[in-house]
Scaffold this motif. Structure first.
Motif, PDB file in Angstrom:
ATOM      1  N   LYS A 191       0.859  -1.191   0.000  1.00  0.00           N
ATOM      2  CA  LYS A 191       0.000   0.000   0.000  1.00  0.00           C
ATOM      3  C   LYS A 191       0.888   1.231   0.000  1.00  0.00           C
ATOM      4  N   LEU A 192       0.607   2.145  -0.915  1.00  0.00           N
ATOM      5  CA  LEU A 192       1.345   3.403  -1.011  1.00  0.00           C
ATOM      6  C   LEU A 192       0.772   4.425  -0.029  1.00  0.00           C
ATOM      7  N   PRO A 193       1.520   5.500   0.266  1.00  0.00           N
ATOM      8  CA  PRO A 193       1.024   6.518   1.211  1.00  0.00           C
ATOM      9  C   PRO A 193      -0.322   7.129   0.818  1.00  0.00           C
ATOM     10  N   ASP A 194      -0.637   7.150  -0.496  1.00  0.00           N
ATOM     11  CA  ASP A 194      -1.922   7.715  -0.941  1.00  0.00           C
ATOM     12  C   ASP A 194      -3.024   6.648  -1.021  1.00  0.00           C
ATOM     13  N   ASP A 195      -2.775   5.474  -0.437  1.00  0.00           N
ATOM     14  CA  ASP A 195      -3.715   4.348  -0.347  1.00  0.00           C
ATOM     15  C   ASP A 195      -3.910   3.579  -1.644  1.00  0.00           C
ATOM     16  N   ARG A 196      -3.185   3.923  -2.711  1.00  0.00           N
ATOM     17  CA  ARG A 196      -3.197   3.067  -3.892  1.00  0.00           C
ATOM     18  C   ARG A 196      -2.316   1.850  -3.591  1.00  0.00           C
ATOM     19  N   SER A 240      -6.022   1.455  -7.983  1.00  0.00           N
ATOM     20  CA  SER A 240      -6.761   2.431  -7.193  1.00  0.00           C
ATOM     21  C   SER A 240      -8.049   1.774  -6.717  1.00  0.00           C
ATOM     22  N   ASN A 298     -14.168   4.349  -4.587  1.00  0.00           N
ATOM     23  CA  ASN A 298     -14.740   4.930  -3.357  1.00  0.00           C
ATOM     24  C   ASN A 298     -16.042   4.271  -3.003  1.00  0.00           C
TER      25      ASN A 298
END
Length: 131
Positions: free
Chosen positions: A103-108, A128, A131
């Protein structure tokens, strides 16, 4: 051949794998009490998948994997431990098994490597979450 992910509450989710046949089951292990219970059941049996904890509580993204015949999967599934259900996740650009995901810091979710059938995959992709 099964991933395990530590949930936010300290329990561990063990996902799929193989026990004479490829599994659709998941299991939630409570390390503190030494107990286990069934988790959400996947609609497709997978082994060799990758899994990443999502930021929303007890949700885990299961990525790729393969069927018992070795066919790699391009699908993902979201396991919601709190609600004991599953939903479809984003589709991979190519089938992948035994890949790595983080998981990347931007939640991707960054997905790299693995196999597609018997061919080694040297590419990566970013997923991604809807939502």
């Amino acid at each position: 051949h099964c991933p395990a992910v530590m949930l936010h509450d300290g329990r561990v989710l063990v996902i799929g794998g193989m026990n004479n046949t490829t599994e659709t089951t998941t299991e939630v292990l409570d390390i503190a009490s030494g107990t286990s219970s069934p988790g959400p059941k996947m609609d497709i049996a997978r082994r060799g998948a990758s899994a990443t904890l999502l930021p929303e509580g007890g949700r885990v993204l299961v990525i790729g994997g393969e069927l018992s015949d070795g066919t790699s999967l391009a699908t993902t599934v979201v396991l919601d431990v709190a609600k004991n259900n599953t939903s479809a996740g984003p589709k991979l650009s190519i089938p992948r098994s035994f890949c790595t995901a983080v998981k990347l810091p931007d939640d991707r979710i960054f997905v790299m490597g693995g196999y597609s059938g018997s061919d080694q995959v040297s590419t990566s992709e970013i997923l991604s979450m809807p939502n």
